[in-house]
Motif scaffolding. Structure first.
Motif, PDB file in Angstrom:
ATOM      1  N   GLU A  33       0.713  -1.614  -0.186  1.00 47.35           N
ATOM      2  CA  GLU A  33      -0.101  -0.061   0.161  1.00 47.35           C
ATOM      3  C   GLU A  33       0.898   1.163  -0.199  1.00 47.35           C
ATOM      4  OE1 GLU A  33      -2.445  -0.611   3.979  1.00 47.35           O
ATOM      5  OE2 GLU A  33      -3.658  -1.818   3.011  1.00 47.35           O
ATOM      6  N   PRO A  34       0.267   2.174  -0.833  1.00 42.33           N
ATOM      7  CA  PRO A  34       1.316   3.655  -0.618  1.00 42.33           C
ATOM      8  C   PRO A  34       1.060   3.942   1.037  1.00 42.33           C
ATOM      9  CG  PRO A  34      -1.027   3.819  -1.441  1.00 42.33           C
ATOM     10  CD  PRO A  34      -0.439   2.497  -1.334  1.00 42.33           C
ATOM     11  N   PRO A  35       2.412   4.583   1.087  1.00 46.56           N
ATOM     12  CA  PRO A  35       3.106   5.254   0.844  1.00 46.56           C
ATOM     13  C   PRO A  35       4.127   4.435   0.331  1.00 46.56           C
ATOM     14  CG  PRO A  35       3.201   5.927   2.808  1.00 46.56           C
ATOM     15  CD  PRO A  35       2.138   5.390   3.172  1.00 46.56           C
ATOM     16  N   TYR A  36       4.185   3.586   1.066  1.00 49.30           N
ATOM     17  CA  TYR A  36       5.716   2.547   0.645  1.00 49.30           C
ATOM     18  C   TYR A  36       5.167   1.486  -0.940  1.00 49.30           C
ATOM     19  CZ  TYR A  36       5.693   2.868   5.836  1.00 49.30           C
ATOM     20  OH  TYR A  36       5.567   3.039   6.547  1.00 49.30           O
ATOM     21  N   GLU A 149       0.813   8.852   7.594  1.00 48.96           N
ATOM     22  CA  GLU A 149      -0.042   9.081   8.883  1.00 48.96           C
ATOM     23  C   GLU A 149      -0.449   8.841   9.632  1.00 48.96           C
ATOM     24  OE1 GLU A 149      -2.263  11.391   7.168  1.00 48.96           O
ATOM     25  OE2 GLU A 149      -1.255  12.451   5.691  1.00 48.96           O
ATOM     26  N   ALA A 150      -1.589   6.982   9.837  1.00 47.35           N
ATOM     27  CA  ALA A 150      -2.004   6.709  10.531  1.00 47.35           C
ATOM     28  C   ALA A 150      -0.665   6.322  11.956  1.00 47.35           C
ATOM     29  CB  ALA A 150      -2.488   4.943  10.073  1.00 47.35           C
ATOM     30  N   ALA A 151      -0.148   5.195  11.472  1.00 49.57           N
ATOM     31  CA  ALA A 151       1.915   4.547  12.364  1.00 49.57           C
ATOM     32  C   ALA A 151       2.257   5.940  12.907  1.00 49.57           C
ATOM     33  CB  ALA A 151       2.993   3.973  11.125  1.00 49.57           C
ATOM     34  N   VAL A 152       2.630   7.342  12.122  1.00 49.26           N
ATOM     35  CA  VAL A 152       3.117   8.656  12.559  1.00 49.26           C
ATOM     36  C   VAL A 152       2.330   8.486  13.876  1.00 49.26           C
ATOM     37  CG1 VAL A 152       4.018  10.677  13.082  1.00 49.26           C
ATOM     38  CG2 VAL A 152       4.493   9.182  10.267  1.00 49.26           C
ATOM     39  N   ALA A 153       0.915   8.760  13.308  1.00 42.78           N
ATOM     40  CA  ALA A 153      -0.435   9.327  15.139  1.00 42.78           C
ATOM     41  C   ALA A 153      -0.042   7.722  16.278  1.00 42.78           C
ATOM     42  CB  ALA A 153      -1.612   9.295  14.193  1.00 42.78           C
ATOM     43  N   ALA A 154       0.426   7.169  15.951  1.00 41.25           N
ATOM     44  CA  ALA A 154       0.160   5.698  16.628  1.00 41.25           C
ATOM     45  C   ALA A 154       1.892   5.345  17.475  1.00 41.25           C
ATOM     46  CB  ALA A 154       0.421   4.289  15.995  1.00 41.25           C
ATOM     47  N   TYR A 155       2.738   6.109  16.821  1.00 40.36           N
ATOM     48  CA  TYR A 155       3.744   5.874  17.636  1.00 40.36           C
ATOM     49  C   TYR A 155       3.643   7.047  18.414  1.00 40.36           C
ATOM     50  CZ  TYR A 155       5.564   2.444  14.238  1.00 40.36           C
ATOM     51  OH  TYR A 155       5.299   1.233  14.045  1.00 40.36           O
ATOM     52  N   ARG A 156       3.634   8.848  17.610  1.00 41.67           N
ATOM     53  CA  ARG A 156       3.330   9.684  19.126  1.00 41.67           C
ATOM     54  C   ARG A 156       2.476   9.493  20.020  1.00 41.67           C
ATOM     55  NH1 ARG A 156       5.969  13.724  17.085  1.00 41.67           N
ATOM     56  NH2 ARG A 156       6.217  14.340  15.094  1.00 41.67           N
ATOM     57  N   ALA A 157       1.574   9.188  20.156  1.00 38.24           N
ATOM     58  CA  ALA A 157       0.259   8.567  21.240  1.00 38.24           C
ATOM     59  C   ALA A 157       1.322   7.316  22.000  1.00 38.24           C
ATOM     60  CB  ALA A 157      -0.725   8.630  20.153  1.00 38.24           C
ATOM     61  N   TRP A 158       1.791   6.792  21.280  1.00 45.32           N
ATOM     62  CA  TRP A 158       3.178   5.728  22.504  1.00 45.32           C
ATOM     63  C   TRP A 158       3.716   6.334  22.818  1.00 45.32           C
ATOM     64  CZ3 TRP A 158       2.779   1.397  18.175  1.00 45.32           C
ATOM     65  CH2 TRP A 158       1.115   0.686  17.920  1.00 45.32           C
ATOM     66  N   GLY A 159       4.245   7.589  22.407  1.00 45.25           N
ATOM     67  CA  GLY A 159       5.154   8.286  23.438  1.00 45.25           C
ATOM     68  C   GLY A 159       6.145   8.270  22.956  1.00 45.25           C
ATOM     69  N   TYR A 160       6.418   7.893  21.369  1.00 48.31           N
ATOM     70  CA  TYR A 160       7.524   8.616  20.829  1.00 48.31           C
ATOM     71  C   TYR A 160       7.682   9.673  19.699  1.00 48.31           C
ATOM     72  CZ  TYR A 160       7.960   3.157  19.556  1.00 48.31           C
ATOM     73  OH  TYR A 160       8.507   1.757  19.448  1.00 48.31           O
ATOM     74  N   ARG A 161       8.699  10.421  19.852  1.00 50.91           N
ATOM     75  CA  ARG A 161       9.393  11.241  19.883  1.00 50.91           C
ATOM     76  C   ARG A 161      10.108  11.440  18.105  1.00 50.91           C
ATOM     77  NH1 ARG A 161      14.347  12.909  22.090  1.00 50.91           N
ATOM     78  NH2 ARG A 161      14.839  11.804  23.309  1.00 50.91           N
ATOM     79  N   LYS A 162      10.061  12.466  17.293  1.00 52.55           N
ATOM     80  CA  LYS A 162      11.092  12.546  16.243  1.00 52.55           C
ATOM     81  C   LYS A 162      11.961  12.998  16.482  1.00 52.55           C
ATOM     82  CE  LYS A 162      11.351  14.425  11.165  1.00 52.55           C
ATOM     83  NZ  LYS A 162      10.711  15.068  10.305  1.00 52.55           N
ATOM     84  N   VAL A 163      13.529  11.989  15.877  1.00 55.28           N
ATOM     85  CA  VAL A 163      14.750  13.072  16.997  1.00 55.28           C
ATOM     86  C   VAL A 163      15.480  13.036  15.405  1.00 55.28           C
ATOM     87  CG1 VAL A 163      15.225  11.788  18.953  1.00 55.28           C
ATOM     88  CG2 VAL A 163      15.760  10.696  16.522  1.00 55.28           C
ATOM     89  N   GLY A 164      15.323  12.889  14.351  1.00 54.23           N
ATOM     90  CA  GLY A 164      15.315  13.169  12.916  1.00 54.23           C
ATOM     91  C   GLY A 164      15.426  12.306  11.897  1.00 54.23           C
ATOM     92  N   ASP A 165      15.588  12.933  10.524  1.00 54.44           N
ATOM     93  CA  ASP A 165      15.152  12.490   9.052  1.00 54.44           C
ATOM     94  C   ASP A 165      16.466  11.013   8.187  1.00 54.44           C
ATOM     95  OD1 ASP A 165      12.496  13.839   8.541  1.00 54.44           O
ATOM     96  OD2 ASP A 165      14.017  15.655   8.761  1.00 54.44           O
ATOM     97  N   ALA A 166      16.207  10.433   8.538  1.00 58.08           N
ATOM     98  CA  ALA A 166      17.144   9.861   7.815  1.00 58.08           C
ATOM     99  C   ALA A 166      16.871   8.860   5.920  1.00 58.08           C
ATOM    100  CB  ALA A 166      17.611   8.679   8.039  1.00 58.08           C
ATOM    101  N   HIS A 167      17.158   8.860   5.498  1.00 60.34           N
ATOM    102  CA  HIS A 167      17.592   7.760   4.257  1.00 60.34           C
ATOM    103  C   HIS A 167      18.037   6.209   5.030  1.00 60.34           C
ATOM    104  CE1 HIS A 167      15.770  10.581   1.562  1.00 60.34           C
ATOM    105  NE2 HIS A 167      17.074  10.825   1.562  1.00 60.34           N
ATOM    106  N   PRO A 168      16.881   5.659   5.627  1.00 62.27           N
ATOM    107  CA  PRO A 168      17.197   4.133   6.244  1.00 62.27           C
ATOM    108  C   PRO A 168      18.133   3.803   5.588  1.00 62.27           C
ATOM    109  CG  PRO A 168      15.225   4.014   5.781  1.00 62.27           C
ATOM    110  CD  PRO A 168      15.759   5.201   4.956  1.00 62.27           C
ATOM    111  N   TRP A 169      18.066   3.510   4.097  1.00 65.03           N
ATOM    112  CA  TRP A 169      18.635   2.475   2.935  1.00 65.03           C
ATOM    113  C   TRP A 169      18.896   2.492   1.551  1.00 65.03           C
ATOM    114  CZ3 TRP A 169      13.937   1.551   4.231  1.00 65.03           C
ATOM    115  CH2 TRP A 169      12.368   1.408   3.113  1.00 65.03           C
ATOM    116  N   PRO A 170      20.404   3.144   1.051  1.00 63.64           N
ATOM    117  CA  PRO A 170      20.372   3.598  -0.797  1.00 63.64           C
ATOM    118  C   PRO A 170      18.989   3.232  -1.255  1.00 63.64           C
ATOM    119  CG  PRO A 170      22.466   2.131   0.432  1.00 63.64           C
ATOM    120  CD  PRO A 170      21.319   1.881   0.949  1.00 63.64           C
TER     121      PRO A 170
END
Length: 183
Positions: A33-36, A149-170
């Motif tokens: 599914e999008p966005p993946y 957006e749903a995943a980001v919202a869930a992680y934030r609700a669970w207490g995660y915070r953004k610490v940066g941006d990355a390209h996790p693989w080439p």
């Protein structure tokens, strides 16, 4: 189907390897599914990595199934070792103390996914909580596509915070790097 009819179990590496087909089914459906929009080739590459990851003695997985055994969701990861490249992928460097890894400090949550028909029923949270229930780690680190957006919202609700941006693989699109302090 109600949440009570979904079973969530925690698996070590060998048990997860034995359940690879279930993990792959969830992964392939969710990440098509999008966005993946992952292709069959990308799913195959992910499961070549999965096989190597399950051989780690510290690998942990969680699998959610219906009463009749149909895979509903999955999550997995392992503690980051001292030589992890995870922090090197960030566009902006983080302080040395944040980067320090010793094989126990940070649990890397590699994947968490729930099939569409079972979303918004608390399955992702149960997978997450099952996976982390007995961790001896200070924190959890993950990458998430910001357009999920749903995943980001869930992680934030669970207490995660953004610490940066990355390209996790080439060639990967930009992802949010999120951290959950367990202390």
């Amino acid at each position: 189907m109600s949440q009570s009819q979904i079973r969530v179990i925690r698996l070590d590496g060998s048990a997860a390897a034995s359940a690879e087909d279930a993990f792959r089914l969830v992964y392939a459906e969710a990440f098509a599914e999008p966005p993946y929009a992952e292709s069959d080739a990308e799913v195959s590459a992910a499961f070549r990595r999965f096989r190597a990851q399950t051989r780690k003695s510290t690998f942990l997985g969680a699998l959610a199934t219906t009463e009749d055994g149909r895979p509903v969701g999955m999550a997995y990861g392992y503690p980051l070792g001292p030589q992890t490249g995870w922090w090197d992928q960030l566009l902006e460097p983080v302080p040395e103390d944040m980067r320090r890894e010793d094989g126990r400090r940070t649990f890397g949550l590699m994947e968490l996914a729930v099939r569409a028909a079972w979303r918004r029923q608390g399955v992702a949270r149960r997978l997450h909580d099952t996976l982390l229930a007995t961790l001896d780690a200070e924190r959890v680190l993950l990458n998430v596509h910001p357009d999920s957006e749903a995943a980001v919202a869930a992680y934030r609700a669970w207490g995660y915070r953004k610490v940066g941006d990355a390209h996790p693989w080439p060639g990967a699109p930009l992802h949010d790097v999120m951290l959950l302090d367990l202390g």
